[in-house]
Write an enzyme that holds these catalytic residues in place. Structure first.
Site, short mmCIF file in Angstrom:
data_model
loop_
_atom_site.label_atom_id
_atom_site.label_comp_id
_atom_site.label_asym_id
_atom_site.label_seq_id
_atom_site.Cartn_x
_atom_site.Cartn_y
_atom_site.Cartn_z
N GLN A 255 52.79 71.48 41.99
CA GLN A 255 52.77 71.31 43.44
C GLN A 255 54.06 70.70 43.96
O GLN A 255 54.44 70.91 45.11
CB GLN A 255 51.57 70.45 43.84
N HIS B 69 56.75 72.78 45.83
CA HIS B 69 56.65 73.17 47.25
C HIS B 69 57.88 72.76 48.02
O HIS B 69 58.36 73.49 48.89
CB HIS B 69 55.40 72.54 47.88
N GLU C 137 45.99 65.15 50.18
CA GLU C 137 45.56 66.51 50.48
C GLU C 137 44.78 67.12 49.31
O GLU C 137 43.64 67.59 49.46
CB GLU C 137 46.81 67.34 50.78
N HIS C 138 45.39 67.17 48.14
CA HIS C 138 44.75 67.72 46.94
C HIS C 138 44.45 66.59 45.97
O HIS C 138 45.33 65.77 45.69
CB HIS C 138 45.67 68.71 46.21
N ASP D 269 44.90 77.11 46.14
CA ASP D 269 45.99 77.60 46.97
C ASP D 269 45.96 79.11 47.14
O ASP D 269 46.37 79.63 48.18
CB ASP D 269 47.34 77.22 46.35
N HIS E 101 26.50 61.13 92.61
CA HIS E 101 25.70 61.52 91.45
C HIS E 101 24.21 61.34 91.75
O HIS E 101 23.38 62.19 91.44
CB HIS E 101 26.06 60.66 90.23
#
Length: 424
Positions: free
Chosen positions: A250, A253, A318-319, A352, A411
């Site tokens: 990862q 990336h 995230e992961h 992914d 109202h």
């Protein structure tokens, strides 16, 4: 007590980088607002060296792109899209419209209405993100979105064939070969040739993410996704080769992608750096992965799995891969994560690309308050009410008193009118 053997960049360093991105994105959005297609073309030429007669791909062009691809590529895309569509369909079916009679004559309900139009961004650059086509376009279509348009940048002046094929096969109604902030702004603001949408989604670099943040409000967004984050939680049953492989897998990336190990095994923690150095020697994307790990890697040694959960929830990554004796302990006890990958048999790459869960997930601790992209993100849960005359008069008497209590006399009159007419 948790012991940090390695830490990444400081928050101050991250904020300084963010401020430069914010200014650049603001300028581009204003340019597109003011000049429309002219600005889009100028920006595309500047950043992508791309200025075709039309950014919209024709049906003939798309068909040719698909026909020229190897059959195996088409089959693999179909396989992945079947997995994503199947899971998304099950998610959609779990979201029910309801109507209940809460008191005699009072009927309350909600409907899950799809957003009317969505713009999906499919990243390109160093890695053409074919899978993002499935995750955004296909999921929006399963949710029932009527108009789904999509943008992806050119690849070195060429059409990224596999990406465009995936976009078309996922159900995109319009495909534009256009990248970066200019694509996000064009979809959100609209230009002379691109009708604006109600929502923009999809991953991207820091500039794309910042564009979503600045455009939020005039359009909806899925979430603010930053650099990919990966956490591995491991105990004595894990092996260092797998831990290093999954972190580096990862880290490639981008150079700002954080990676972390939380482990109860001091031996594993102390051996990780050597294993990463060993694998970097043969990894073809080591130029990126090495920088990402060097600048953003974290190693935390904890006393037990309870403390591992505590530290993992603080990170809210995230992961989160769980390589422990009892992975389900983390499923049952963790609360802050984008997606969990339980046991050595699965991994982030599966999520992914192909297994069926969505890969657009919260980063920068957004997992503390939101989940990732799914069919529900494209739906608006809208309430409604109806009442019989008798029930309206009954509720109206309560409403009269409560409105007067707050000083809302207009109202109150709305309620009083119904009481006068229906209390018979």
């Amino acid at each position: 007590m948790a012991t940090f053997l390695k830490t990444g960049r400081t928050d101050q360093e991250k904020q300084e980088a963010d401020s430069k991105v914010q200014q650049a994105v603001s300028t581009i959005i204003k340019d597109v607002e003011d000049k429309g297609d002219e600005a889009v073309r100028e920006l595309s030429e500047k950043f992508d060296k791309w200025s075709p007669e039309s950014f919209l791909l024709s049906t003939e062009t798309i068909e040719k792109v698909i026909n020229d691809l190897p059959a195996e590529v088409i089959d693999d895309i179909k396989f992945a899209q079947n997995q994503i569509q199947n899971f998304a369909q099950h998610q959609r079916e779990a979201l029910k419209d309801i109507e209940v009679e809460t008191r005699p004559g009072i009927f309350l309900g909600h409907k899950n209405n799809p957003v009317n139009s969505v713009g999906c961004y499919i990243p390109g650059g160093r890695y053409p993100m074919v899978a993002s086509s499935h995750m955004s376009i296909l999921t929006a279509k399963v949710a029932g979105v009527e108009r789904v348009i999509a943008c992806t940048p050119p690849s070195n002046g060429e059409i990224p064939a596999a990406t465009v094929a995936a976009m078309h096969m996922a159900g995109a109604d319009e495909i534009y070969l256009l990248g970066g902030v200019q694509a996000m702004a064009a979809m959100a603001v609209g230009t002379q040739s691109i009708n604006h949408v109600d929502m923009i989604v999809g991953p991207g670099n820091a500039f794309v993410a910042e564009a979503k943040r600045q455009l939020y409000g005039r359009v909806g967004i899925d979430l603010l996704a930053g650099p990919t984050e990966t956490l591995v939680i491991a105990d004595h049953t894990a092996d260092v080769e797998m831990v290093a492989t999954d972190l580096l897998g990862q880290a490639e990336h981008g150079p700002t992608s954080p990676g972390a190990l939380i482990t109860t095994s001091k031996e594993l923690a102390e051996s990780l750096e050597d294993e990463i150095a060993k694998q970097l020697k043969t990894l073809s994307t080591a130029d990126v992965a090495e920088v990402a790990w060097r600048d953003n890697g974290t190693i935390i040694v904890v006393d037990d799995i309870e403390e591992a959960v505590e530290e993992a929830d603080k990170l809210a990554y995230e992961h989160v891969e769980v390589l422990t004796e009892d992975p389900d302990y983390f499923l049952n006890n963790m609360t802050n994560y984008g997606a969990l990958f339980l046991g050595p048999e699965t991994n982030v790459a599966y999520g992914d690309k192909v297994i069926g869960t969505n890969h657009t997930l919260p980063t920068k601790q957004a997992a503390k308050y939101t989940g990732g992209l799914w069919v529900g993100k494209f739906l608006k849960t809208c309430t409604y009410q109806r009442a019989t005359r008798k029930a309206s008069a009954e509720i109206g008497k309560y409403a009269e008193r409560l409105c007067e209590l707050e000083g809302f006399m207009g109202h109150k009159e709305q309620a009083s009118l119904r009481v006068r007419r229906y209390d018979k």
